[in-house]
Design an enzyme around this catalytic site. Structure first.
Site, mmCIF file in Angstrom:
data_model
loop_
_atom_site.group_PDB
_atom_site.id
_atom_site.type_symbol
_atom_site.label_atom_id
_atom_site.label_comp_id
_atom_site.label_asym_id
_atom_site.label_seq_id
_atom_site.Cartn_x
_atom_site.Cartn_y
_atom_site.Cartn_z
ATOM 1 N N SER A 263 0.828 -1.186 0.000
ATOM 2 C CA SER A 263 0.000 0.000 0.000
ATOM 3 C C SER A 263 0.872 1.250 0.000
ATOM 4 O O SER A 263 1.659 1.469 -0.912
ATOM 5 C CB SER A 263 -0.943 -0.058 1.209
ATOM 6 O OG SER A 263 -2.009 0.828 1.068
ATOM 7 N N ASP A 321 -9.233 -4.853 -5.558
ATOM 8 C CA ASP A 321 -8.717 -3.904 -4.578
ATOM 9 C C ASP A 321 -8.844 -2.479 -5.116
ATOM 10 O O ASP A 321 -8.141 -2.101 -6.057
ATOM 11 C CB ASP A 321 -7.257 -4.240 -4.272
ATOM 12 C CG ASP A 321 -6.672 -3.381 -3.160
ATOM 13 O OD1 ASP A 321 -7.316 -2.402 -2.758
ATOM 14 O OD2 ASP A 321 -5.551 -3.698 -2.711
ATOM 15 N N HIS A 368 -7.831 -5.706 0.450
ATOM 16 C CA HIS A 368 -6.581 -4.941 0.529
ATOM 17 C C HIS A 368 -5.652 -5.458 1.618
ATOM 18 O O HIS A 368 -4.571 -4.912 1.823
ATOM 19 C CB HIS A 368 -6.908 -3.461 0.770
ATOM 20 C CG HIS A 368 -5.725 -2.545 0.651
ATOM 21 N ND1 HIS A 368 -4.977 -2.424 -0.502
ATOM 22 C CD2 HIS A 368 -5.138 -1.714 1.543
ATOM 23 C CE1 HIS A 368 -3.998 -1.560 -0.315
ATOM 24 N NE2 HIS A 368 -4.071 -1.118 0.921
#
Length: 438
Positions: A263, A321, A368
């Site tokens: 991320s 995602d 995620h």
């Protein structure tokens, strides 16, 4: 001499082979006696050893695994050796989440729970063959109150590590690793809202105003908190200094640099990989970025400059995602012609994509989750079955809401995630869900 269990297994396998080929019983008996005799067992073992020897090893293929040929022929289908390496580096990133201290009562609040020597053993990775050399801190250029009243803006975000001598023999080189976690704190979330392109200006010889990156990520990468008792310098300065030190320490070895992040951490890893390439380090030392669930980092100019410099990025992406589709929900690499024609700001992904497909009806935020990414890599069939349960994320989410027992739902958490997702879709901003720990 083979044990009776080994002989029995070999005999059963040979019997099945002969049955399928409709071989005569007499021939089967001769073949069975040959295969299960001491000499026959030794020959079988020798042939298996030859096959294992011919199978590509990591020590032989490490340059290809690190992207020397842009992972050509290794992604579709995903090469087993590459899959193992992606999972291995992903587990180093998971260690960052497990070691991050979120207890406001702790003296190490918003820092690492453990010392450098004990971190990997404490999270169950003591036998990985790596030694942590330095902790890395990032500073959002935002003042945000914390639960314990601390005014320090610096946050522990990951670490650098180097492979041991024993691991060098297995890997075929000495590996310098940087592992970075994703968004957890409020200040980091706010930094991610700063969805505006700004010139990177990381090239020491040329400002390159057309090479632009997301301002929130650049802020995390280059900001510095002078009040921190843990860090010295910006995230960028810390990583550059430590990687340079390790390279000088092991300058006589074959070296590689691996940057792994999830991320927000993947965005910082891409920025660092680009930074090292601008400094020319990738000409002498192979550098690879393993990005998990990463958003877009920069504009088309940034993507083109990364390709020109030979920045190697392997993007592991869950197609469900939403974070991987931001920023630039509308104007992205798929709208390149329109953006260039009308001179519109346009985000673009960098690197080669490894696509996964997984979704949990009872936990949409699962799409995620870092550990969910690794689970999908370890058990692709199971992940594919989950992923094929609907046509897209919207239809899956709709079915989830219809069948959900809302009395059992954690309302505060659900409202936070949904509110942030709606806001990001309206503004085109960069949002990340809070990390879930099991």
């Amino acid at each position: 001499m083979a044990s009776s269990v080994q002989v029995s297994k070999q005999g059963i396998a040979l019997h099945e082979f002969c049955r399928r080929r409709s071989r005569a019983p007499a021939l089967y008996g001769v073949a069975f006696r040959r295969a299960t005799s001491p000499v026959g067992v030794q020959k079988v073992a020798a042939r298996r050893a030859v096959v294992a020897e011919c199978r590509p090893s990591l020590a032989r293929m490490w340059r290809e695994i690190q992207g020397s040929d842009n992972w050509d022929g290794l992604v579709e289908p995903l090469n087993p050796l590459l899959r193992d390496e992606i999972v291995r580096y992903g587990e180093f990133v998971v260690a960052c989440y497990k070691a991050f201290d979120l207890d406001p009562r702790s003296k190490r609040y918003l820092n690492c729970k453990y010392g450098k020597k004990s971190l990997l053993p404490e999270v169950g990775m003591g036998s990985t063959g790596y030694e942590i050399t330095k902790y890395i801190y990032a500073t959002p250029d935002i003042s945000c109150p914390t639960q314990n009243g601390s005014t320090c803006r610096s946050r522990w975000i990951g670490y650098t590590a180097v492979s041991s001598d024993d691991e060098v023999r297995r890997l075929g080189r000495r590996d310098i690793l940087v592992a970075l976690r994703g968004t957890v704190t409020h200040a980091e979330w706010i930094a991610n809202f700063m969805s505006a392109l700004t010139p990177a200006r990381l090239d020491p010889n040329d400002p390159r105003p057309g090479v632009k990156v997301e301002s929130g990520f650049l802020s995390l990468y280059t900001s510095y908190d002078s009040s921190s008792r843990f860090s010295s310098g910006s995230c960028r300065e810390q990583m550059l200094a430590e990687v340079s030190r390790i390279i000088n320490t092991y300058k006589d070895d074959y070296l590689s640099i691996t940057l792994a992040g999830h991320s927000m951490g993947s965005s910082l890893a891409v920025l660092f990989g680009y930074d090292l390439a601008e400094l020319g380090l990738n000409q002498a030392t192979p550098i690879a970025v393993y990005s998990f669930g990463g958003p877009r980092v920069g504009n088309l100019g940034f993507e083109e400059r990364c390709e020109e410099l030979g920045v190697k990025v392997l993007r592991v992406v869950n197609v469900n995602d939403p974070i991987t589709k931001m920023p630039g929900v509308l104007l992205n690499e798929h709208m390149r012609a329109v953006a260039e024609k009308y001179e519109l700001p346009c985000y673009a992904h960098v690197g080669v994509e490894v696509a996964l497909d997984f979704f949990k009806m009872n936990n949409p935020v699962h799409v995620h989750d870092m550990e969910a990414y690794l689970g999908a890599l370890k058990c692709p069939k199971e992940a594919t079955d989950q992923g094929n349960s609907g046509t897209d994320l919207v239809s899956k989410a709709r079915r989830f809401w219809r069948g959900q027992n809302f009395d059992a739902w954690q309302w505060q958490e659900a409202a936070t995630h949904l509110g942030n997702l709606v806001k990001s879709l309206r503004t085109g901003g960069q949002i990340e869900p809070r990390v879930h720990r099991r």
